[in-house]
Design an enzyme around this catalytic site. Sequence first.
Site, PDB file in Angstrom:
ATOM      1  N   GLU A   1     161.900  69.835 -14.205  1.00 21.91           N
ATOM      2  CA  GLU A   1     161.248  70.612 -15.270  1.00 21.91           C
ATOM      3  C   GLU A   1     160.561  71.887 -14.777  1.00 21.91           C
ATOM      4  O   GLU A   1     160.018  72.635 -15.571  1.00 21.91           O
ATOM      5  CB  GLU A   1     160.309  69.721 -16.077  1.00 21.91           C
ATOM      6  CG  GLU A   1     161.118  68.729 -16.904  1.00 21.91           C
ATOM      7  CD  GLU A   1     160.384  68.068 -18.040  1.00 21.91           C
ATOM      8  OE1 GLU A   1     159.159  68.253 -18.156  1.00 21.91           O
ATOM      9  OE2 GLU A   1     161.039  67.348 -18.804  1.00 21.91           O
TER      10      GLU A   1
ATOM     11  N   HIS B   1     161.641  70.315 -23.387  1.00 23.84           N
ATOM     12  CA  HIS B   1     161.282  68.897 -23.578  1.00 23.84           C
ATOM     13  C   HIS B   1     160.330  68.722 -24.779  1.00 23.84           C
ATOM     14  O   HIS B   1     159.229  68.196 -24.642  1.00 23.84           O
ATOM     15  CB  HIS B   1     160.643  68.331 -22.296  1.00 23.84           C
ATOM     16  CG  HIS B   1     160.734  66.835 -22.225  1.00 23.84           C
ATOM     17  ND1 HIS B   1     160.691  66.132 -21.054  1.00 23.84           N
ATOM     18  CD2 HIS B   1     160.865  65.894 -23.206  1.00 23.84           C
ATOM     19  CE1 HIS B   1     160.785  64.842 -21.298  1.00 23.84           C
ATOM     20  NE2 HIS B   1     160.893  64.672 -22.608  1.00 23.84           N
TER      21      HIS B   1
HETATM   22  P1  NAD Z   1     166.643  52.699 -26.902  1.00 25.39           P
HETATM   23  O1  NAD Z   1     166.239  51.824 -25.768  1.00 25.39           O
HETATM   24  O2  NAD Z   1     166.291  52.286 -28.297  1.00 25.39           O
HETATM   25  O3  NAD Z   1     168.237  52.904 -26.862  1.00 25.39           O
HETATM   26  C1  NAD Z   1     168.977  53.191 -25.714  1.00 25.39           C
HETATM   27  C2  NAD Z   1     170.409  52.715 -25.960  1.00 25.39           C
HETATM   28  O4  NAD Z   1     171.228  53.115 -24.869  1.00 25.39           O
HETATM   29  C3  NAD Z   1     170.529  51.181 -26.061  1.00 25.39           C
HETATM   30  O5  NAD Z   1     171.317  50.867 -27.180  1.00 25.39           O
HETATM   31  C4  NAD Z   1     171.256  50.799 -24.763  1.00 25.39           C
HETATM   32  O6  NAD Z   1     172.043  49.647 -24.904  1.00 25.39           O
HETATM   33  C5  NAD Z   1     172.102  52.030 -24.516  1.00 25.39           C
HETATM   34  N1  NAD Z   1     172.492  52.207 -23.109  1.00 25.39           N
HETATM   35  C6  NAD Z   1     171.758  51.939 -22.010  1.00 25.39           C
HETATM   36  N2  NAD Z   1     172.444  52.275 -20.881  1.00 25.39           N
HETATM   37  C7  NAD Z   1     173.642  52.769 -21.320  1.00 25.39           C
HETATM   38  C8  NAD Z   1     174.782  53.282 -20.627  1.00 25.39           C
HETATM   39  N3  NAD Z   1     174.803  53.364 -19.285  1.00 25.39           N
HETATM   40  N4  NAD Z   1     175.828  53.696 -21.371  1.00 25.39           N
HETATM   41  C9  NAD Z   1     175.800  53.626 -22.719  1.00 25.39           C
HETATM   42  N5  NAD Z   1     174.750  53.141 -23.428  1.00 25.39           N
HETATM   43  C10 NAD Z   1     173.682  52.728 -22.724  1.00 25.39           C
HETATM   44  O7  NAD Z   1     166.062  54.139 -26.585  1.00 25.39           O
HETATM   45  P2  NAD Z   1     165.786  55.354 -27.595  1.00 25.39           P
HETATM   46  O8  NAD Z   1     164.453  55.201 -28.229  1.00 25.39           O
HETATM   47  O9  NAD Z   1     166.959  55.543 -28.468  1.00 25.39           O
HETATM   48  O10 NAD Z   1     165.633  56.559 -26.551  1.00 25.39           O
HETATM   49  C11 NAD Z   1     166.702  56.946 -25.704  1.00 25.39           C
HETATM   50  C12 NAD Z   1     166.162  57.833 -24.591  1.00 25.39           C
HETATM   51  O11 NAD Z   1     165.754  59.081 -25.140  1.00 25.39           O
HETATM   52  C13 NAD Z   1     164.890  57.301 -23.928  1.00 25.39           C
HETATM   53  O12 NAD Z   1     165.155  56.364 -22.910  1.00 25.39           O
HETATM   54  C14 NAD Z   1     164.235  58.555 -23.378  1.00 25.39           C
HETATM   55  O13 NAD Z   1     164.599  58.770 -22.036  1.00 25.39           O
HETATM   56  C15 NAD Z   1     164.804  59.659 -24.259  1.00 25.39           C
HETATM   57  N6  NAD Z   1     163.742  60.290 -25.054  1.00 25.39           N
HETATM   58  C16 NAD Z   1     163.591  61.648 -24.953  1.00 25.39           C
HETATM   59  C17 NAD Z   1     162.602  62.288 -25.690  1.00 25.39           C
HETATM   60  C18 NAD Z   1     162.454  63.788 -25.640  1.00 25.39           C
HETATM   61  O14 NAD Z   1     161.346  64.286 -25.825  1.00 25.39           O
HETATM   62  N7  NAD Z   1     163.521  64.544 -25.434  1.00 25.39           N
HETATM   63  C19 NAD Z   1     161.737  61.540 -26.503  1.00 25.39           C
HETATM   64  C20 NAD Z   1     161.945  60.164 -26.614  1.00 25.39           C
HETATM   65  C21 NAD Z   1     162.953  59.551 -25.874  1.00 25.39           C
END
Ligand code: NAD
Length: 325
Positions: free
Chosen positions: A262, A281
């Site tokens: 970042e 972000h």
């Molecule tokens: P979540 O845990 O609800 O969903 C993640 C999904 O990804 C699950 O269904 C899981 O089975 C699947 N998964 C895991 N590994 C995988 C792989 N290798 N291949 C395919 N699928 C896979 O999480 P969420 O709430 O949907 O959030 C997802 C991600 O978004 C978070 O882990 C975080 O890093 C990121 N996020 C970013 C921001 C931002 O400000 N940009 C904010 C919130 C979350």
Amino acid sequence: MSFCLLVQPIDEVGCRALRSAGLEPRLASAEDMTTVAREIPGAVAAITRNAGLSREAIAAAADLLVIGNHGTGYDPIDIPFATSQGIPVVHTPEANVQSVAELAVGLTLAAAKHLPAADRATRRGDFGFKYHAPIRELAGKTAGIIGFGRIGRLTAAIFKAAFGMRVLVYSPSADPAALRTAGFSKVDRLVELLAASDVVSLHVPLTPASKALIGEAELARLKPSAILINTSRGAVVDEPALIRALEQGKLAAAGLDVYANETMSPTHPLLQLENVILTPHIGGSSKEALERTARQVVDQVTAVLQGERPTHLVNPEVWHRRRHS
Ligand code: NAD
């Protein structure tokens, strides 16, 4: 009064809730882990955002009873070390889902309509921009969703409901029947999704399995007209490979909210590319999400301090052997 160290600022709603629970919210003077390690001794709780909490900082916190992650992705916290020290880690997986999904869709629209370039063209009086910008619609196109969790599901639903897009999902643990009921199709192989999608949106957590999930070989499978959106974690994409692919026109555009690092120097190659839209972000940073997240993280932290099992415990194995004051 006991204090909760805030590694990074949280909404005032959360600070008020901490005070009502008898905890002084104390903001670290800087978010680097050397400073945090110096300022954390005496804290009974710590709340952090994307700066996480390192082993060094946790080791310096002899009185720490709980770590709160403000947001979903807790990969920057040293969870194994916190667990070994008997410290519960809580997070707020629901609080910013809507905001991140909206940003993923927003970046997609911005890329399809060339909004940043159109804005710059208008400012320099270039009303001929429309004759050479390859502006496209989303209606009827295919969205490929990688990671069908909370954010992926909502993003898929918006693409379908708002634009009538066909939705393909790659998420090995997703239930195919539930996907069919929602009107989406599950694909078993990532390459299948990459080759068929007009928009690819990443929603996986950063784990050893998802690190560089999208590398040179995967980027080579995209349509040259494809848009890649990453609001998950920077390291899910091999960034140098993405830069090369964007330079060589192997995809049309990318919309990124997250990066390998970042702190970017002004000469970073991503900053030199016209076919990439960058946001710093901001996925979870709407006013609404920030208030919800601050409230939720404080609720979880105070639950732990009051001996109640919180709803979103990252390391449940620690619960029965957690530290006590
Ligand atoms: P979540 O845990 O609800 O969903 C993640 C999904 O990804 C699950 O269904 C899981 O089975 C699947 N998964 C895991 N590994 C995988 C792989 N290798 N291949 C395919 N699928 C896979 O999480 P969420 O709430 O949907 O959030 C997802 C991600 O978004 C978070 O882990 C975080 O890093 C990121 N996020 C970013 C921001 C931002 O400000 N940009 C904010 C919130 C979350």
